[in-house]
Design a protein around this motif. Structure first.
Motif, mmCIF file in Angstrom:
data_model
loop_
_atom_site.group_PDB
_atom_site.id
_atom_site.type_symbol
_atom_site.label_atom_id
_atom_site.label_comp_id
_atom_site.label_asym_id
_atom_site.label_seq_id
_atom_site.Cartn_x
_atom_site.Cartn_y
_atom_site.Cartn_z
ATOM 1 N N SER A 36 0.781 -1.351 0.034
ATOM 2 C CA SER A 36 -0.087 -0.217 -0.031
ATOM 3 C C SER A 36 0.870 1.295 -0.064
ATOM 4 C CB SER A 36 -1.194 -0.053 1.137
ATOM 5 O OG SER A 36 -1.888 -1.218 1.069
ATOM 6 N N ASN A 39 2.238 1.681 -3.693
ATOM 7 C CA ASN A 39 1.124 1.862 -4.433
ATOM 8 C C ASN A 39 0.692 3.449 -4.369
ATOM 9 O OD1 ASN A 39 0.826 -0.407 -5.939
ATOM 10 N ND2 ASN A 39 -0.619 -1.379 -4.263
ATOM 11 N N LEU A 71 -7.305 -15.319 1.500
ATOM 12 C CA LEU A 71 -6.475 -15.842 0.301
ATOM 13 C C LEU A 71 -6.052 -14.525 -0.364
ATOM 14 C CD1 LEU A 71 -8.703 -18.416 -1.213
ATOM 15 C CD2 LEU A 71 -6.796 -18.843 0.157
ATOM 16 N N ILE A 72 -4.737 -14.731 -0.860
ATOM 17 C CA ILE A 72 -3.957 -13.516 -1.445
ATOM 18 C C ILE A 72 -3.575 -14.337 -2.824
ATOM 19 C CG2 ILE A 72 -1.445 -13.278 -0.612
ATOM 20 C CD1 ILE A 72 -2.182 -10.242 -0.799
ATOM 21 N N HIS A 73 -3.834 -13.428 -4.071
ATOM 22 C CA HIS A 73 -3.499 -14.062 -5.035
ATOM 23 C C HIS A 73 -1.939 -13.887 -5.741
ATOM 24 C CE1 HIS A 73 -6.246 -15.880 -7.951
ATOM 25 N NE2 HIS A 73 -5.449 -15.895 -8.734
ATOM 26 N N ILE B 28 -6.664 -2.244 -0.178
ATOM 27 C CA ILE B 28 -6.510 -3.706 0.468
ATOM 28 C C ILE B 28 -6.009 -3.412 1.832
ATOM 29 C CG2 ILE B 28 -4.058 -3.769 -0.113
ATOM 30 C CD1 ILE B 28 -4.768 -6.764 -0.967
ATOM 31 N N ILE B 31 -8.868 -3.646 4.474
ATOM 32 C CA ILE B 31 -9.248 -5.123 4.724
ATOM 33 C C ILE B 31 -8.208 -5.853 5.651
ATOM 34 C CG2 ILE B 31 -9.691 -7.235 3.738
ATOM 35 C CD1 ILE B 31 -10.758 -5.967 1.406
ATOM 36 N N ILE B 56 -14.158 -12.921 3.866
ATOM 37 C CA ILE B 56 -14.423 -11.763 2.677
ATOM 38 C C ILE B 56 -15.482 -12.197 2.124
ATOM 39 C CG2 ILE B 56 -13.211 -10.521 0.948
ATOM 40 C CD1 ILE B 56 -11.679 -10.588 3.798
ATOM 41 N N PRO B 63 -11.477 -13.858 -6.980
ATOM 42 C CA PRO B 63 -10.478 -12.721 -6.737
ATOM 43 C C PRO B 63 -11.006 -11.414 -6.863
ATOM 44 C CG PRO B 63 -10.030 -13.977 -8.769
ATOM 45 C CD PRO B 63 -11.139 -14.847 -8.089
ATOM 46 N N LYS B 67 -7.192 -1.705 -5.140
ATOM 47 C CA LYS B 67 -6.541 -0.764 -5.747
ATOM 48 C C LYS B 67 -4.993 -1.014 -5.650
ATOM 49 C CE LYS B 67 -5.805 4.137 -5.113
ATOM 50 N NZ LYS B 67 -5.875 4.840 -6.393
ATOM 51 N N GLY B 68 -4.263 -0.717 -6.713
ATOM 52 C CA GLY B 68 -3.086 -1.064 -6.903
ATOM 53 C C GLY B 68 -2.514 -2.147 -7.541
ATOM 54 N N GLY B 69 -3.697 -3.130 -8.066
ATOM 55 C CA GLY B 69 -3.583 -4.252 -8.748
ATOM 56 C C GLY B 69 -3.422 -5.728 -7.791
ATOM 57 N N LEU B 70 -3.203 -5.761 -6.687
ATOM 58 C CA LEU B 70 -3.308 -6.953 -5.863
ATOM 59 C C LEU B 70 -4.559 -7.378 -5.865
ATOM 60 C CD1 LEU B 70 -0.395 -6.189 -5.020
ATOM 61 C CD2 LEU B 70 -0.861 -6.630 -2.599
ATOM 62 N N LEU B 71 -4.519 -8.911 -5.838
ATOM 63 C CA LEU B 71 -5.810 -9.618 -6.039
ATOM 64 C C LEU B 71 -6.093 -10.128 -4.501
ATOM 65 C CD1 LEU B 71 -5.416 -11.555 -9.245
ATOM 66 C CD2 LEU B 71 -7.103 -9.471 -8.779
ATOM 67 N N ILE B 72 -7.269 -10.052 -3.897
ATOM 68 C CA ILE B 72 -7.825 -10.625 -2.708
ATOM 69 C C ILE B 72 -8.824 -11.509 -3.033
ATOM 70 C CG2 ILE B 72 -9.387 -8.769 -1.718
ATOM 71 C CD1 ILE B 72 -7.491 -9.758 0.858
ATOM 72 N N HIS B 73 -8.996 -12.795 -2.211
ATOM 73 C CA HIS B 73 -9.839 -13.750 -2.698
ATOM 74 C C HIS B 73 -11.183 -13.472 -1.902
ATOM 75 C CE1 HIS B 73 -9.434 -17.021 -5.614
ATOM 76 N NE2 HIS B 73 -10.546 -17.470 -4.953
#
Lengths: 335, 335
Positions: A36, A39, A71-73, B28, B31, B56, B63, B67-73
């Motif tokens: 964060s 970003n 879960l993080i991707h 993110i 969260i 979540i 997924p 913001k910034g591109g990271l994916l959270i499931h």
């Protein structure tokens, strides 16, 4: 490639490439705190600025189960990362402290570190850096509960668990969990200046520079217990008798030893001189009283055996980087 | 169901159920900050303790790009959540400020809130709570950049952007980004006591209670600009003339108005009395000098027109919850 060319290759048009490693049971805040920060720096600079591109890499692409279940991707698999990265960042989690855990990571880290401009760890991610051979002969920090263990596993690394983060050459290590945010702000400051780092800190509502070190957050003293019984008995007796005469002479008498022998044996077994050890006990006792009572600081100084207020003040500053009053403001029970 | 039964249903054997909502472009850290607090509390309590179960939920399982591109499931879809939740938590992100963004969330939030023991938002998540009708007539906070906008969109909500978090009944709102961690600690404290909350704070290396409010992190003053030109010209002239005579009489003269008319028009258009507005300008100027120069605090007080050091001190404490010296320690440029 020379360092300059590496940086250029890892920066490019898309911005500086930050590669964060993920693995099962990772502490997710160690990843998302720093990401964060990076970003937000890109956001502060705007679309034309030299921002960051953050990627998550794991053994395999896809979801990774973090500690607590979220879960993080991972967008890429570690073994497929070929181009140089600018910043290689390794998060922590209890799991990393165990020798032999996540065994596929250290070789990959060693390989990627060779072409990275800088390497950083958050919390117990330091154990993975150390296992990759990246902390040999370096000064480093880690979570305050793990400092002793890191030192034991990697004796050539000089572990100091009191700082929020430590830089040694191009290797950065940070203390427990949220300290990764502080370190990431320092990395952004190195790249883009204090002004951008300050704007990021304000947008995220964090301090650009925290007062004091990590020790102010630790619950126990990281102290050793003596192996021989007379010294150990003195150790056990001490916390309840902080107001008494605790000179080496008096303590030696309790242990039925000569003062010289006592002092030598104490230092060898406990890892600190009696005076230093007692000072730490008194600071610990004073912390508890500051947190849980309304008693004034002078009374507390007396009650834990410091005698003068100034002695408490000095010991507190040395141990925690804060005055007793500042400490109370942050941790006191009452409002 | 009565509140008691709800709590029981939402607590159960698996622990208190915390449902965190995710949506595209969510921040993110909003969260993962709170979720790490709840998970660490479960860890502190051990497997037999009354911990938390964090889930979540998004419009669809799978997924979600943050913001910034990271994916959270997202492990569940919002519409499928039927059983009562203990804590419903709504994170923020720039996107939530736009009217009509993530339109499917407010109705779902309204439905779930009916059966939740408490509802909470982080950062600009407050906009989604407000759109679900959950902030009507309530006191609430949000990110310092967004306070004015929240107030404008939801006039019945009493917005105060200076606090780190605010509780009004069973509705909790927190300030920008990392403030979600502070609020989650307070929620844990409410459930499990100060001692558990303190242990969690220390494991995560965060303060249990931060000194001062959110304003200390804000860059601009959230001030309005007057609509009529004489008042507006005075506003524009003021920042460069803080050392001069800024009495209502003198300012009214500049605006070619009577003092009484000037004071009344100023307040109506700017939203503050001239005296209060000038005090804020002076604090803002002093902050800049504390950050970027080594000048001593007395000189600074004089330079920004406070005259006496005590006046600066008092204004600073009132505006930022910190003394000028504390402020400098946290934000100064030099080491």
């Amino acid at each position: 490639m020379a360092a300059n060319e590496l940086t250029k290759a890892a920066t490019g048009n898309a911005g500086r490439r930050v590669l964060i490693v993920a693995f099962p049971e990772v502490q997710i805040l160690d990843i998302t705190g720093p990401s964060s920060v990076f970003n937000m720096a890109s956001w502060v600079l705007g679309p034309k600025g030299p921002g960051y591109q953050v990627e998550i890499a794991a053994t395999r692409r896809g979801p990774v189960k973090t500690k607590g279940g979220l879960l993080i991707h991972a967008t890429t698999s570690l073994s497929r990362v070929q181009e140089p990265v600018d910043t290689l960042l390794v998060p922590g989690g209890e799991v990393t402290m165990k020798v032999g855990s996540v065994p596929d990571l250290p070789p990959q880290l060693r390989r990627l570190a060779r072409h990275a401009r800088r390497v950083a760890s958050v919390c117990t991610g330091s154990f993975l850096l150390a296992r990759a051979g990246l902390l040999e002969g370096k000064r480093a920090t880690t979570h305050w509960v793990a400092g002793g263990e890191l030192q034991r596993q990697h004796p050539t690394c000089e572990v100091s668990a009191d700082q929020i983060f430590i830089r040694d050459g191009n290797v950065w290590t940070s203390a427990g969990v949220t300290s990764g945010i502080d370190m990431a702000l320092a990395l952004v400051e190195e790249d883009l200046g204090r002004n951008v780092a300050r704007q990021v800190a304000r947008m995220l509502v964090v301090y650009l520079q925290r007062p004091g070190g990590q020790s102010q957050f630790s619950v126990q003293m990281a102290s050793q217990w003596a192996s021989s019984s007379p010294i150990r008995e003195v150790q056990e007796w001490l916390p309840e008798h902080l107001q008494e005469d605790l000179s080496v002479e008096a303590l030696a008498k309790r242990a039925a030893m000569s003062p010289r022998n006592f002092a030598r044996a104490f230092h060898a077994q406990v890892g600190a001189t009696p005076a230093r050890y007692i000072e730490r006990l008194r600071v610990e006792a004073a912390r508890r009283l500051l947190e849980t009572t309304q008693r004034n600081i002078k009374e507390i100084a007396c009650e834990v055996g410091f005698g003068a207020l100034e002695t408490l003040h000095r010991a507190f500053k040395r141990a925690l980087g804060l005055t007793p009053a500042e400490y109370r403001r942050r941790f006191a029970l009452g409002e």
